[in-house]
Design a protein around this motif. Sequence first.
Motif, PDB file in Angstrom:
ATOM      1  N   MET A   1       0.855  -1.163   0.000  1.00 15.58           N
ATOM      2  CA  MET A   1       0.000   0.000   0.000  1.00 15.58           C
ATOM      3  C   MET A   1       0.900   1.225   0.000  1.00 15.58           C
ATOM      4  O   MET A   1       1.909   1.256   0.680  1.00 15.58           O
ATOM      5  CB  MET A   1      -0.908  -0.006   1.222  1.00 15.58           C
ATOM      6  N   LYS A   2       0.489   2.220  -0.757  1.00 14.27           N
ATOM      7  CA  LYS A   2       1.258   3.444  -0.850  1.00 14.27           C
ATOM      8  C   LYS A   2       0.588   4.532  -0.020  1.00 14.27           C
ATOM      9  O   LYS A   2      -0.605   4.782  -0.166  1.00 14.27           O
ATOM     10  CB  LYS A   2       1.348   3.882  -2.311  1.00 14.27           C
ATOM     11  N   LEU A   3       1.350   5.153   0.878  1.00 14.47           N
ATOM     12  CA  LEU A   3       0.867   6.261   1.699  1.00 14.47           C
ATOM     13  C   LEU A   3       1.155   7.549   0.937  1.00 14.47           C
ATOM     14  O   LEU A   3       2.310   7.932   0.758  1.00 14.47           O
ATOM     15  CB  LEU A   3       1.566   6.258   3.054  1.00 14.47           C
ATOM     16  N   LEU A   4       0.089   8.222   0.473  1.00 15.50           N
ATOM     17  CA  LEU A   4       0.256   9.436  -0.314  1.00 15.50           C
ATOM     18  C   LEU A   4       0.379  10.673   0.557  1.00 15.50           C
ATOM     19  O   LEU A   4       1.145  11.581   0.255  1.00 15.50           O
ATOM     20  CB  LEU A   4      -0.904   9.594  -1.296  1.00 15.50           C
ATOM     21  N   SER A   5      -0.409  10.735   1.644  1.00 11.82           N
ATOM     22  CA  SER A   5      -0.307  11.871   2.564  1.00 11.82           C
ATOM     23  C   SER A   5      -0.802  11.448   3.934  1.00 11.82           C
ATOM     24  O   SER A   5      -1.575  10.499   4.075  1.00 11.82           O
ATOM     25  CB  SER A   5      -1.108  13.074   2.052  1.00 11.82           C
ATOM     26  N   LYS A   6      -0.327  12.177   4.959  1.00 10.23           N
ATOM     27  CA  LYS A   6      -0.701  11.863   6.337  1.00 10.23           C
ATOM     28  C   LYS A   6      -0.761  13.160   7.118  1.00 10.23           C
ATOM     29  O   LYS A   6       0.155  13.978   7.059  1.00 10.23           O
ATOM     30  CB  LYS A   6       0.335  10.920   6.943  1.00 10.23           C
ATOM     31  N   ASP A   7      -1.855  13.361   7.839  1.00 12.57           N
ATOM     32  CA  ASP A   7      -2.027  14.534   8.692  1.00 12.57           C
ATOM     33  C   ASP A   7      -2.712  14.060   9.966  1.00 12.57           C
ATOM     34  O   ASP A   7      -3.938  14.001  10.034  1.00 12.57           O
ATOM     35  CB  ASP A   7      -2.864  15.600   7.974  1.00 12.57           C
ATOM     36  N   THR A   8      -1.926  13.677  10.973  1.00 11.77           N
ATOM     37  CA  THR A   8      -2.483  13.141  12.210  1.00 11.77           C
ATOM     38  C   THR A   8      -2.084  14.007  13.388  1.00 11.77           C
ATOM     39  O   THR A   8      -1.099  14.744  13.351  1.00 11.77           O
ATOM     40  CB  THR A   8      -2.003  11.696  12.470  1.00 11.77           C
ATOM     41  N   GLU A   9      -2.877  13.881  14.462  1.00  8.05           N
ATOM     42  CA  GLU A   9      -2.628  14.618  15.696  1.00  8.05           C
ATOM     43  C   GLU A   9      -2.175  13.637  16.767  1.00  8.05           C
ATOM     44  O   GLU A   9      -2.126  12.430  16.547  1.00  8.05           O
ATOM     45  CB  GLU A   9      -3.904  15.351  16.114  1.00  8.05           C
ATOM     46  N   ASN A  10      -1.870  14.136  17.946  1.00  7.42           N
ATOM     47  CA  ASN A  10      -1.385  13.289  19.036  1.00  7.42           C
ATOM     48  C   ASN A  10      -2.409  12.266  19.500  1.00  7.42           C
ATOM     49  O   ASN A  10      -2.041  11.204  19.987  1.00  7.42           O
ATOM     50  CB  ASN A  10      -0.939  14.149  20.226  1.00  7.42           C
ATOM     51  N   ASP A  11      -3.701  12.565  19.381  1.00  3.99           N
ATOM     52  CA  ASP A  11      -4.736  11.649  19.852  1.00  3.99           C
ATOM     53  C   ASP A  11      -5.180  10.671  18.763  1.00  3.99           C
ATOM     54  O   ASP A  11      -6.246  10.090  18.831  1.00  3.99           O
ATOM     55  CB  ASP A  11      -5.937  12.424  20.390  1.00  3.99           C
ATOM     56  N   SER A  12      -4.369  10.491  17.740  1.00  3.32           N
ATOM     57  CA  SER A  12      -4.607   9.571  16.621  1.00  3.32           C
ATOM     58  C   SER A  12      -5.720  10.025  15.682  1.00  3.32           C
ATOM     59  O   SER A  12      -6.104   9.283  14.798  1.00  3.32           O
ATOM     60  CB  SER A  12      -4.910   8.154  17.121  1.00  3.32           C
ATOM     61  N   ALA A  13      -6.251  11.205  15.880  1.00  7.58           N
ATOM     62  CA  ALA A  13      -7.235  11.738  14.945  1.00  7.58           C
ATOM     63  C   ALA A  13      -6.486  12.343  13.770  1.00  7.58           C
ATOM     64  O   ALA A  13      -5.356  12.796  13.906  1.00  7.58           O
ATOM     65  CB  ALA A  13      -8.095  12.799  15.620  1.00  7.58           C
ATOM     66  N   GLY A  14      -7.097  12.319  12.612  1.00  3.50           N
ATOM     67  CA  GLY A  14      -6.466  12.920  11.455  1.00  3.50           C
ATOM     68  C   GLY A  14      -6.948  12.322  10.161  1.00  3.50           C
ATOM     69  O   GLY A  14      -8.026  11.746  10.089  1.00  3.50           O
ATOM     70  N   GLN A  15      -6.106  12.443   9.157  1.00  2.00           N
ATOM     71  CA  GLN A  15      -6.483  12.027   7.812  1.00  2.00           C
ATOM     72  C   GLN A  15      -5.286  11.390   7.130  1.00  2.00           C
ATOM     73  O   GLN A  15      -4.161  11.865   7.257  1.00  2.00           O
ATOM     74  CB  GLN A  15      -6.928  13.264   7.037  1.00  2.00           C
TER      75      GLN A  15
END
Length: 87
Positions: A1-15
């Motif tokens: 699987m290819k990870l194209l982008s990641k935007d996460t916070e400390n509480d594991s919330a994100g995109q």
Amino acid sequence: MKLLSKDTENDSAGQVTLTPEQPEDMWHTYNLLQVGDSLQASTVRKVQAGNSGSYCIHTTVTICVQTIDFDSQACQLQVKGINIQKN
């Protein structure tokens, strides 16, 4: 699987934006998704044009996940939800 982008916070919330490259990547996606998550994917819809036949349109849908199922024989992820964004 290819990870194209990641935007996460400390509480594991994100995109995250993922692109599956092998059939088993659907299994990993199945283990990442939870009920209540939003999922965006491209799809094809068949439109009937009266007596002249039909044609296909490509669209992007964004749904709020209600149920998740994985078909191990076909390596397909089946997600049910309601639209949360206009197409």
